[in-house]
Design an enzyme around this catalytic site. Sequence first.
Site, PDB file in Angstrom:
ATOM      1  CB  SER A 272      -0.027   4.656  -3.436  1.00  0.00           C
ATOM      2  OG  SER A 272      -0.510   4.199  -4.675  1.00  0.00           O
TER       3      SER A 272
ATOM      4  CE  LYS B  97       2.251   3.778  -6.065  1.00  0.00           C
ATOM      5  NZ  LYS B  97       1.435   4.774  -6.787  1.00  0.00           N
TER       6      LYS B  97
ATOM      7  CE1 TYR C 126       3.101  -0.589  -7.182  1.00  0.00           C
ATOM      8  CE2 TYR C 126       1.226  -1.475  -8.398  1.00  0.00           C
ATOM      9  CZ  TYR C 126       1.864  -0.411  -7.777  1.00  0.00           C
ATOM     10  OH  TYR C 126       1.263   0.822  -7.744  1.00  0.00           O
TER      11      TYR C 126
END
Length: 305
Positions: A61, A64, A189
């Site tokens: 993450s 991100k 992703y």
Amino acid sequence: MQAQLEKILDKNRNKIQYGNLPTYIPELTKANKDALGIYISQPDGKEFGAGDYGYKFTIQSISKVITLIMALEDWGPAYIFEKVGMEPTGDAFNSMMKLEIVRPSKPFNPMINAGAIAVTSMIKGNSPEEKIDRIMKFFKLITQNPTLEINKSIYMSEKKTGDRNRAMAYFMKDVGVINEDVEGNLDVYFRQCSIEVTCKDISRIGLFLSNNGILKETGEQLINPEYTKIAKAFMVTCGMYNASGEFAINVGIPAKSGVGGGIMAVVPGRMGIGVVGPSLDEKGNSIAGIGVLKDISKELDLSIF
């Protein structure tokens, strides 16, 4: 500084036993639970590493933050935040509950999975391959590490078990948040989350953000400084998932965690910090890594508040 870092790591190693490796991505259970390392990069070129700072882990993450500033460069804030909100959720990073019960139906922020999937769909590219190529080139540039690669085993593990992310993506497609092909976008992703890094790499990303988008090595302004400020604001309010408020009080610097065990922290104008500790607390953050950052912030007076 070196002696300080080693002392702080030793102090926090006992916390490792109280955390666990994540099981919902099977390949992450193969990580070294006892690893703990830190790396600091400063604008003057000085760098310090202690512990297992050469240990490789997937960025997860933490990516991100970078895909957000790339999307902002591609489209500008008005377009991005029409589809993704700016508020903390108070929920787990992979929760999809508020997607359906809150209107208008859009992710609360770009740091939760739903928001990050939506942001990734907005990165310009004529194909998933072109998008991930852009992402990889940008990561290699800001880390000054041309050897960065995607961990294929973890990528495949995420793709195979990512049904919750898939459900969120299809829901967002249905309500118009995502306009791209869902499976192609999810592939990008999963790949971006599977980029393999070290503490040094993420400390360099932190330094880039601390310099408001200026690449230290060349002095080039790569990103609109306003977009790096937006990213750092999200890191403070949402970067540590539903532990972000507690982290802001106890540590007081922008940070973004990942379930690979990494935490990237930014001290504006002063340094980027990379920490790794794969043993996670119940909210998905490195349990010893948070302790390390808390102690460093206190000893070096790093809090921005």
